[in-house]
Design an enzyme around this catalytic site. Structure first.
Site, PDB file in Angstrom:
ATOM      1  N   ALA A   1       0.757  -1.196  -0.053  1.00  0.00           N
ATOM      2  CA  ALA A   1      -0.016   0.071  -0.214  1.00  0.00           C
ATOM      3  C   ALA A   1       0.861   1.199   0.055  1.00  0.00           C
ATOM      4  CB  ALA A   1      -1.079   0.042   1.150  1.00  0.00           C
ATOM      5  N   THR A   2       2.072   1.172   0.619  1.00  0.00           N
ATOM      6  CA  THR A   2       2.872   2.389   0.518  1.00  0.00           C
ATOM      7  C   THR A   2       3.216   2.804  -0.949  1.00  0.00           C
ATOM      8  OG1 THR A   2       3.982   1.898   2.876  1.00  0.00           O
ATOM      9  CG2 THR A   2       5.187   3.390   1.307  1.00  0.00           C
TER      10      THR A   2
ATOM     11  N   ASN B   1      -6.152   3.077  10.492  1.00  0.00           N
ATOM     12  CA  ASN B   1      -5.346   2.008  11.020  1.00  0.00           C
ATOM     13  C   ASN B   1      -5.001   1.864  12.536  1.00  0.00           C
ATOM     14  OD1 ASN B   1      -3.752   4.296   9.428  1.00  0.00           O
ATOM     15  ND2 ASN B   1      -1.964   3.462  10.683  1.00  0.00           N
TER      16      ASN B   1
ATOM     17  N   GLN C   1      -6.704  -0.946   5.225  1.00  0.00           N
ATOM     18  CA  GLN C   1      -7.437  -1.653   6.387  1.00  0.00           C
ATOM     19  C   GLN C   1      -8.840  -2.038   6.145  1.00  0.00           C
ATOM     20  OE1 GLN C   1      -6.195  -2.399   9.331  1.00  0.00           O
ATOM     21  NE2 GLN C   1      -4.044  -1.133   9.233  1.00  0.00           N
TER      22      GLN C   1
ATOM     23  N   SER D   1      -3.180  -3.923   0.286  1.00  0.00           N
ATOM     24  CA  SER D   1      -1.965  -4.555   0.795  1.00  0.00           C
ATOM     25  C   SER D   1      -2.308  -5.841   1.157  1.00  0.00           C
ATOM     26  CB  SER D   1      -1.376  -3.662   1.880  1.00  0.00           C
ATOM     27  OG  SER D   1      -0.321  -4.515   2.334  1.00  0.00           O
ATOM     28  N   ALA D   2      -1.464  -6.739   0.878  1.00  0.00           N
ATOM     29  CA  ALA D   2      -1.667  -8.337   1.107  1.00  0.00           C
ATOM     30  C   ALA D   2      -1.402  -8.562   2.610  1.00  0.00           C
ATOM     31  CB  ALA D   2      -0.899  -9.150   0.212  1.00  0.00           C
TER      32      ALA D   2
ATOM     33  N   THR E   1      10.165  -6.995 -12.292  1.00  0.00           N
ATOM     34  CA  THR E   1       9.828  -8.283 -12.206  1.00  0.00           C
ATOM     35  C   THR E   1       8.803  -8.448 -11.297  1.00  0.00           C
ATOM     36  OG1 THR E   1      12.023  -9.023 -13.095  1.00  0.00           O
ATOM     37  CG2 THR E   1      10.445 -10.694 -12.303  1.00  0.00           C
TER      38      THR E   1
ATOM     39  N   CYS F   1       4.136   2.993  13.563  1.00  0.00           N
ATOM     40  CA  CYS F   1       5.115   3.610  12.709  1.00  0.00           C
ATOM     41  C   CYS F   1       5.788   4.638  13.627  1.00  0.00           C
ATOM     42  CB  CYS F   1       4.699   4.412  11.638  1.00  0.00           C
ATOM     43  SG  CYS F   1       3.920   3.140  10.124  1.00  0.00           S
TER      44      CYS F   1
END
Ligand SMILES: *Cc1c(COP(=O)(O)O)cnc(C)c1O
Length: 405
Positions: A74-75, A154, A182, A202-203, A243, A329
Site C-alpha cells: 500500500a505504501t 489503521n 485496512q 496491501s496483502a 519483475t 510507525c
C-alpha cells in the site's frame, strides 16, 4: 520467540494464513518463471497465475482485472496514485486534498508534493475520526485534481462515508483516491457503487504475504491516467516496472479469495470477540475511553485509553501480549499520535492508548486472557497513582488548583 505470547496487533500486520502459504509454495521451487518471459512455458504459467490473481483482486472490489496494477504494497500504491496523478494533471491543477489522519505514506507523499510547489489542504475529522464533509466540500477549488481519504484508519479503525465522498468528488469532477489497506478483505467495498477512482491495497493486512499489494486505477468514466514512478522494463502496462513478484501475487490473490468468502462469518465472529473484550474490560475497570467510533469501525480494531496509568508502564507490564501504542510507525517517539491529536484526545489520554487488533487467529480464550491481564495490570498501576486516589475519593480534578512547584 515466545510462542505463549498472544498476538493482538493485526492492524500492523497479520500471520500469513497457512492456506495462502500452501498456494504460494510451488511458485518458488517448481514454477519459478518470470511472468514476463514470452518464450517458454515457465513464463506462460507464471503469467497465467498472475492473471488469475489479478482477477481475484479485481473481483474483491468490483473492478475489472485490467484496472489492477500490482505493487510492493500500500505504501507504493499510495505514492504512485498521489504523485502519479499530480504529475499527470500538473497542467490541469496544483491542488490536492487529504485528511489529518492518513497513514504516513499518504501524508508524506502530500508533503513531498507541497515541497515541489503544489498546494495541499488537510481536512480535519470529528471526535470519532470521520471526515468533516462540509469542510471537504468547501476546500474544493477549480484547481483541485485529487482527493485522497483513507477508507479505514489503521489506529482507531474508523470507516469513512466513502459513498458521500465519492459522490462529492464526482459532482465536482475531482478524482477520488482511497487508501483501503485496512478495509479491503474486512468489509465489502465496491469501486463502482462508491465512485472510487483509485484504491490502494496491501496483502499483509489480510493474512497474505508482506511486500505485495495493488493499486486499482479506473479505466472508464473517467479514465484515470498517471505517470509511473518506477521506470524500467515496462511491466504492468508501463505503470510499475520490475519483475513481478509472482509468489507474492499468488498469495495476495488467495488471501483475498479467502477473506471475501469468509467475510460475513468472520465479521460476526470478530464483532462478538470485540464486544466481549469491551464488555468485560468495562466490568473490571472504570475510567476507560474507547477512541474512535463503535458504529463506523472495522470489527477487529479496539483502541482504548486507560486514564490514570502511564502508557509506557502499561505496555511494559503487558509484555505477554503483542499490541501497539499509538501508531506502529511512530511508536518509537513519545509524541501522541497525529490521529489521537486529530480526534481531540488530550495528551494524557493519548499516551495511555493501546490498539488491540483482533484477527482471524485470535480466540475467545485469548480475549479473556488479555482482558484478565489488562484489568490486573491497570488496577495495579492505578494503585500507585495519587490522581486516581483523589478521583476515587470524589475529588473533581478539574476544580483542583495545583500549586506551582
Ligand atoms: C499498513 C498500511 C499501509 C502500508 O502498507 P504496506 O503494504 O505495509 O506498505 C498504508 N496504509 C494503511 C492504512 C495501512 O494500514
Amino acid at each position: 520467540m515466545q510462542h505463549d505470547m498472544i498476538y493482538m496487533d493485526n492492524n500492523a500486520t497479520t500471520r500469513t494464513d497457512p492456506r495462502v502459504v500452501e498456494a504460494m509454495l510451488p511458485w518458488f521451487t517448481e514454477k519459478y518463471g518470470n511472468a514476463h518471459s514470452r518464450n517458454h512455458a515457465f513464463g506462460w504459467e507464471a503469467e497465467e497465475a498472475v492473471e488469475t490473481a489479478r482477477a481475484s483482486v479485481a473481483k474483491a472490489i468490483g473492478a475489472e482485472a485490467r484496472e489492477i496494477i500490482f505493487t510492493s504494497g500500500a505504501t507504493e500504491s499510495n505514492n504512485l496514485a498521489i504523485k502519479g496523478v499530480a504529475e499527470f494533471l500538473a497542467d490541469k491543477g496544483n491542488h490536492l486534498i487529504t485528511s489529518t489522519i492518513e497513514h504516513k505514506c499518504v501524508s508524506d507523499s502530500m508533503k513531498a508534493l507541497e515541497r515541489s510547489g503544489r498546494q495541499v489542504t488537510f481536512i480535519g475529522v470529528d471526535r470519532e475520526g470521520r471526515i468533516d464533509l462540509a469542510a471537504l466540500e468547501a476546500a474544493i477549488t477549480d484547481k483541485t485534481i485529487l482527493i485522497s481519504i483513507m477508507a479505514a484508519n489503521n489506529e482507531i479503525g474508523t470507516v469513512q462515508d466513502l459513498a458521500a465522498i465519492g459522490k462529492l468528488c464526482k459532482s465536482r469532477g475531482v478524482l477520488f483516491h482511497t487508501d483501503a489497506a485496512q478495509l479491503v478483505g474486512k468489509q465489502p467495498i465496491d469501486v463502482e457503487a462508491l465512485g472510487i477512482d483509485l484504491l490502494s491495497m496491501s496483502a499483509h493486512k489480510i493474512y497474505g504475504p508482506k511486500g505485495v499489494g495493488a493499486l486499482y486505477i479506473r479505466r472508464a468514466k473517467p479514465r484515470v491516467r498517471l505517470v509511473a514512478q518506477i521506470d524500467g522494463g515496462g511491466q504492468e502496462r508501463g505503470l510499475r516496472s520490475g519483475t513481478l513478484n509472482v509468489t507474492g501475487i499468488v498469495g495476495f490473490g488467495k488471501a483475498l479469495e479467502i477473506a471475501v468468502a469468509e467475510m460475513p462469518n468472520e465479521r460476526a465472529r470478530l464483532r462478538s470477540l470485540r464486544d466481549r473484550f469491551l464488555t468485560r474490560i468495562r466490568e473490571r475497570l472504570d475510567h476507560i475511553h474507547l477512541n474512535g467510533s463503535l458504529e463506523n469501525r472495522i470489527e477487529g480494531n479496539l483502541n482504548i485509553s486507560f486514564a490514570f496509568v502511564e502508557g509506557e508502564s502499561l505496555l511494559m507490564s503487558l509484555k505477554e501480549v503483542a499490541v501497539s501504542s499509538g501508531s506502529a510507525c511512530t511508536s518509537s517517539t513519545l509524541e501522541p499520535s497525529h490521529v489521537m491529536r486529530a480526534i481531540g484526545v488530550g495528551e494524557e489520554l493519548a499516551h495511555t492508548s493501546i490498539r488491540f487488533g483482533i484477527g482471524r487467529f485470535n480466540t475467545e480464550a485469548e480475549v479473556d486472557r488479555v482482558v484478565d491481564m489488562l484489568a490486573d495490570k491497570v488496577s495495579r498501576l492505578r494503585e500507585m497513582s495519587p490522581l486516581y486516589e483523589m478521583v476515587k475519593d470524589g475529588v473533581d480534578l478539574q476544580s483542583v488548583k495545583w500549586s506551582p512547584h
